[in-house]
Scaffold this active site. Structure first.
Site, mmCIF file in Angstrom:
data_model
loop_
_atom_site.group_PDB
_atom_site.id
_atom_site.type_symbol
_atom_site.label_atom_id
_atom_site.label_comp_id
_atom_site.label_asym_id
_atom_site.label_seq_id
_atom_site.Cartn_x
_atom_site.Cartn_y
_atom_site.Cartn_z
ATOM 1 N N ILE A 152 4.142 3.425 3.613
ATOM 2 C CA ILE A 152 3.548 2.386 4.446
ATOM 3 C C ILE A 152 4.528 1.219 4.561
ATOM 4 C CG2 ILE A 152 1.554 0.882 4.765
ATOM 5 C CD1 ILE A 152 1.063 4.010 4.858
ATOM 6 N N GLU A 153 4.999 0.993 5.781
ATOM 7 C CA GLU A 153 6.029 -0.025 6.011
ATOM 8 C C GLU A 153 5.626 -1.001 7.111
ATOM 9 O OE1 GLU A 153 10.042 1.508 6.202
ATOM 10 O OE2 GLU A 153 9.464 3.351 5.183
ATOM 11 N N GLY A 154 4.328 -1.090 7.378
ATOM 12 C CA GLY A 154 3.869 -1.995 8.429
ATOM 13 C C GLY A 154 2.362 -1.948 8.554
#
Length: 298
Positions: A152-154
């Site tokens: 999860i990067e955003g």
């Protein structure tokens, strides 16, 4: 007596040698596969014998009422059920003892969770379509994946802990659901920091790249300090050193083989939580041969 003593000392030396050998390669290598159509098949990646975890990248669209959609770049077209052919590859990897996981998120995508109820719906979808449940429209066919990876990067940092709890709850149905995650090395992770505190994650492969404050440069202090914080504060089974498999695989953070094997790994392997090395990605590893060069040292 002297013969007995000689035998015993030989036995002790043999045990020490075995312990040293096992320690030399006691870690595993995890690889991300799926975001480059020129990286070869998943079965070919697993046939190298270099990897213990194969992570399918990505499911970049899900949550907040969206219809979930997998994206495996040039490998297959999910819109025409073209990715169901991957089932035989997945099973061939698993037959070799390799755990195969689906990664949620990625650096580009449309994903977020709107509520705990949304997290439960996404967990149910993942169980029925990729794990041990039933669905008439399984995107990867009948093969049952071993677990789910959180990259999860955003989006938002909310409700990922709920998703982890709901997914782990399915482990009670007979087959263990592995949970893994790929946070950035600045601690705590901005997106899934709270989820990682649940203690539900089996392996956490921390991205020690594209993050100058905590990645390796010419000296190891920043990386070592961050590693100690991750291993001390995150209740996961194992922590992995996440790295680019070649200089082209990331903007920064590549560690050449000599530095990795002579400086970095000796500094982190004494941790009981050391699990090995994660590499981005199979395409770049195929180009560089990085995993082959480091495997005996991991």
């Amino acid at each position: 007596m002297s013969n007995l003593a000689t035998s015993l000392s030989f036995f002790t030396l043999t045990l020490l040698a075995l312990a040293t050998c096992s320690n030399a390669g006691s870690g595993s290598i995890a690889i991300y596969w799926g975001q480059n159509g020129n990286e070869g098949t998943l079965a070919e990646a697993c046939a190298t014998g270099n990897y213990e975890f194969a992570i399918l990248a990505f499911l970049p669209t899900f949550g907040n009422g969206q219809t979930p959609m997998i994206n495996l770049a040039g490998h297959c077209d999910p819109y025409s059920d073209g990715c169901t052919k991957l089932s035989s590859d997945i099973k061939s990897c698993q037959a070799k003892g390799i755990k195969v996981l689906l990664s949620l998120g990625g650096g580009a995508g449309s994903y977020s969770l709107a509520s705990p109820q949304d997290a439960r719906q996404v967990a149910t979808y993942l169980w029925n379509n990729f794990l041990g449940g039933q669905s008439p429209s399984r995107p990867l066919g009948p093969a049952v994946l071993d677990g789910i990876d959180f990259d999860i990067e955003g989006g938002s940092n909310l409700y990922w802990d709920d998703l982890a709890r709901y997914l782990k709850g399915y482990s009670n149905k007979g087959q263990k659901v592995y949970l893994t995650a790929a946070p950035q090395c600045p601690f705590p992770d901005a997106w899934i920091g709270n989820a990682l505190k649940t203690g539900l994650f089996d392996n956490v492969w921390v991205q020690f790249y594209n993050n100058p404050p905590c990645q390796y440069s010419s000296e190891i202090t920043n990386l070592e300090d961050a590693w100690k914080q991750w291993t001390a504060d995150i209740p996961a089974n194992k922590i992995f050193l996440g790295l680019p498999a070649s200089p082209a695989a990331a903007g920064s953070g590549f560690i050449d083989v000599n530095d990795l094997t002579s400086k970095v790994l000796p500094a982190i392997k004494d941790s009981s939580k050391y699990g090995g090395v994660m590499l981005w990605s199979r395409y770049y590893d195929g180009q560089s041969g990085y995993s082959s060069s480091i495997k005996s040292h991991v």
